[in-house]
Scaffold this motif. Structure first.
Motif, mmCIF file in Angstrom:
data_model
loop_
_atom_site.group_PDB
_atom_site.id
_atom_site.type_symbol
_atom_site.label_atom_id
_atom_site.label_comp_id
_atom_site.label_asym_id
_atom_site.label_seq_id
_atom_site.Cartn_x
_atom_site.Cartn_y
_atom_site.Cartn_z
ATOM 1 N N VAL A 68 0.869 -1.174 0.000
ATOM 2 C CA VAL A 68 0.000 0.000 0.000
ATOM 3 C C VAL A 68 0.904 1.221 0.000
ATOM 4 C CG1 VAL A 68 -1.753 1.315 1.262
ATOM 5 C CG2 VAL A 68 -1.832 -1.200 1.270
ATOM 6 N N GLU A 69 0.672 2.125 -0.934
ATOM 7 C CA GLU A 69 1.409 3.387 -1.022
ATOM 8 C C GLU A 69 0.430 4.508 -0.709
ATOM 9 O OE1 GLU A 69 4.714 3.520 -1.730
ATOM 10 O OE2 GLU A 69 4.768 1.325 -1.950
ATOM 11 N N ILE A 70 0.825 5.398 0.204
ATOM 12 C CA ILE A 70 -0.045 6.507 0.592
ATOM 13 C C ILE A 70 0.686 7.824 0.384
ATOM 14 C CG2 ILE A 70 -1.323 7.600 2.473
ATOM 15 C CD1 ILE A 70 -1.718 4.850 3.708
ATOM 16 N N LEU A 71 0.001 8.762 -0.243
ATOM 17 C CA LEU A 71 0.505 10.116 -0.429
ATOM 18 C C LEU A 71 -0.514 11.066 0.186
ATOM 19 C CD1 LEU A 71 2.522 11.650 -3.055
ATOM 20 C CD2 LEU A 71 0.293 12.722 -2.788
ATOM 21 N N LEU A 72 -0.030 11.979 1.024
ATOM 22 C CA LEU A 72 -0.907 12.948 1.672
ATOM 23 C C LEU A 72 -0.530 14.361 1.263
ATOM 24 C CD1 LEU A 72 -0.952 11.474 5.295
ATOM 25 C CD2 LEU A 72 -2.682 11.196 3.514
#
Length: 96
Positions: A68-72
């Motif tokens: 899972v890759e998360i960008l905020l």
């Protein structure tokens, strides 16, 4: 409009969020996660979705099997804001 992070807050990002990195070419932070399998990754995403909905702040993310890759980033602020820091800390709380 939501305010972006000031210089002091930006300087403290590395200490506040040691597992997150600044995203290349974006005013955003990023973190990758790896799990044992797809089911565990999907369960994590479901828990993040509940956090995001409660905070009314939604990540840019992707999932491939156990990753899972998360960008905020905060689109209304034109980049990083305190909302990103709060959500990142809440996400970190799920895996610590």
């Amino acid at each position: 409009m939501i305010e972006g992070l000031d210089a002091t807050a930006r300087a403290g990002l590395a200490a506040a969020l040691p597992d997150w990195t600044l995203a290349a070419g974006r005013d955003a932070i990023h973190r990758g996660f790896r799990f044992r399998d797809f089911s565990e990754a999907w369960g994590f995403m479901a828990r993040v979705a509940l956090l995001a909905e409660a905070q009314d702040h939604h990540p840019e993310w992707s999932n491939v099997w156990n990753r899972v890759e998360i960008l905020l980033t905060t689109h209304d602020a034109g980049g990083l804001s305190a909302r990103d820091v709060r959500l990142a800390q809440a996400i970190d709380g799920l895996v610590s």
